[in-house]
Design an enzyme around this catalytic site. Structure first.
Site, PDB file in Angstrom:
ATOM      1  N   HIS A 175       0.812  -1.228   0.000  1.00 26.70           N
ATOM      2  CA  HIS A 175       0.000   0.000   0.000  1.00 26.70           C
ATOM      3  C   HIS A 175       0.846   1.279   0.000  1.00 26.70           C
ATOM      4  O   HIS A 175       0.807   2.069  -0.939  1.00 26.70           O
ATOM      5  CB  HIS A 175      -0.900   0.040   1.240  1.00 26.70           C
TER       6      HIS A 175
HETATM    7  C1  BDR Z   1      -3.432   1.333   4.890  1.00 24.52           C
HETATM    8  O1  BDR Z   1      -3.783   0.985   6.220  1.00 24.52           O
HETATM    9  C2  BDR Z   1      -2.639   0.636   6.971  1.00 24.52           C
HETATM   10  O2  BDR Z   1      -2.795  -0.623   7.549  1.00 24.52           O
HETATM   11  C3  BDR Z   1      -1.483   0.602   5.999  1.00 24.52           C
HETATM   12  O3  BDR Z   1      -0.301   1.097   6.604  1.00 24.52           O
HETATM   13  C4  BDR Z   1      -1.919   1.445   4.844  1.00 24.52           C
HETATM   14  O4  BDR Z   1      -1.532   2.797   5.026  1.00 24.52           O
HETATM   15  C5  BDR Z   1      -3.998   0.291   3.933  1.00 24.52           C
HETATM   16  O5  BDR Z   1      -5.387   0.256   4.012  1.00 24.52           O
END
Ligand code: BDR
Ligand code: CA
Length: 321
Positions: free
Chosen positions: A244
């Site tokens: 992500h």
């Molecule tokens: C986002 O949520 C967090 O768990 C991760 O770091 C990322 O920024 C993904 O949905």
């Protein structure tokens, strides 16, 4: 590359496994000058996020500011931090570390305002956690929109389902009111959401290749990936990590690797769809650039190449002192 010709960024972050991966990648990118890390609750609480951000900077011998951010969302009752995704201390199976440096005297929102005004038009914001600090900065200084170069967020789900509910992505769900303020502001938000990040998956052998090619930071990245892979295995029934937060940093340095649709976005702030990011062409709002396509192979190659350079770049910085 001189510091002057590098792109200045502030990463607003809740480290967090993929946050740590994004930050080490950004530190290794010779085109970036990471001016500061501002911290936020989300994957962990804000004190843990601040401690972890300070540790990442120390690990990489990267001189920058770390400013502690908001403890709670603007309006809603805080959700429980995502320890089940990122581990008890935020770095998977690894125990908490104790950094030597202290955070900046300013809080994250004031740090963002002061730094962006001091370098007006030069700094890009890259929030990869809940958007509370950015919203507070906008509330304190609405003219901030005229001092920031660009805003590239990891968050939201434009045309795909959420990851914490059928509708919501975690960062937006953790503070939907803040996210709506950020999308409503008079600036162009580049939204790197689940539409693209869930397409970019890294496997354990690929993480191992980072560890094999480098030193302690490469090993750290490999070690923290194990917990994240175990979490994603419960969702995808395969050993993969979803990249992500690194995707947002890559969208900032290499925007051509993504395909976008321009549309205003609003955020649902109550009810079952709370946290949903809704693209709506009829909204009288500045259009966001919603990433809807990604060159998966190029983004992965870029991530792996830079991550393998993290230790060498750290050694260069140590020599330069
Ligand atoms: C986002 O949520 C967090 O768990 C991760 O770091 C990322 O920024 C993904 O949905
Ligand atoms: Ca994050």
């Amino acid at each position: 590359m001189t510091n002057k010709s590098k792109q200045k960024i502030i990463i607003d972050t809740d480290p967090g496994i993929d946050d740590a991966m994004a930050i080490h990648m950004a530190f290794a990118d010779p085109r970036l000058d990471v001016v500061g890390l501002t911290t936020i609750f989300g994957n962990v609480n804000v004190d843990e996020a601040t401690r972890n951000a300070l540790y990442l900077a120390e690990q990489a011998h990267y001189k920058l500011d770390v400013a502690r951010g908001a403890e709670v969302p603007l309006v809603q009752v805080p959700n429980t931090p995502s320890y089940h995704v990122h581990g008890d201390d935020g770095f998977g199976d690894l125990p908490a570390q104790s950094p030597k440096q202290a955070p900046h005297a300013l809080d994250a929102a004031d740090y963002i305002i002061q730094t962006c005004r001091a370098h007006s038009g030069e700094i890009s914001l890259c929030p990869v956690g809940p958007l509370t600090n950015i919203a507070i900065a906008l509330q304190r200084d609405p003219d901030l929109v005229n001092h920031v170069k660009s805003v590239v967020i990891m968050g939201g789900a434009g045309f795909v389902p959420g990851n914490v509910s059928d509708y919501a992505e975690a960062n937006i769900w953790n503070d939907p009111h803040a996210a709506d303020i950020v999308f409503a502001a008079e600036w162009e938000v580049v939204m790197i959401g689940l539409d693209v990040t869930t397409q970019v998956m890294i496997t354990p052998p690929e993480y191992k290749s980072i560890a094999d090619a480098s030193g302690p930071i490469g090993k750290f990245i490999y070690d923290i990936s194990a917990f994240y892979t175990r979490f994603y295995a419960t969702i995808y029934h395969d050993d993969v990590c979803v990249l992500h937060d690194p995707c947002a940093v890559i969208a900032l340095t290499d925007p051509h690797l993504f395909e976008y649709r321009k549309m205003p976005v609003h955020v649902i702030c109550d009810g079952p769809a709370i946290g949903q990011t809704v693209p709506d062409a009829s909204l009288p709002r500045h259009a966001a650039k919603i990433a809807i396509g990604v060159d998966v192979d190029a983004v992965k190659a870029h991530y792996l190449d830079l991550s393998k350079m993290a230790d060498d770049k750290t050694a260069d910085r140590q020599k330069a002192v």
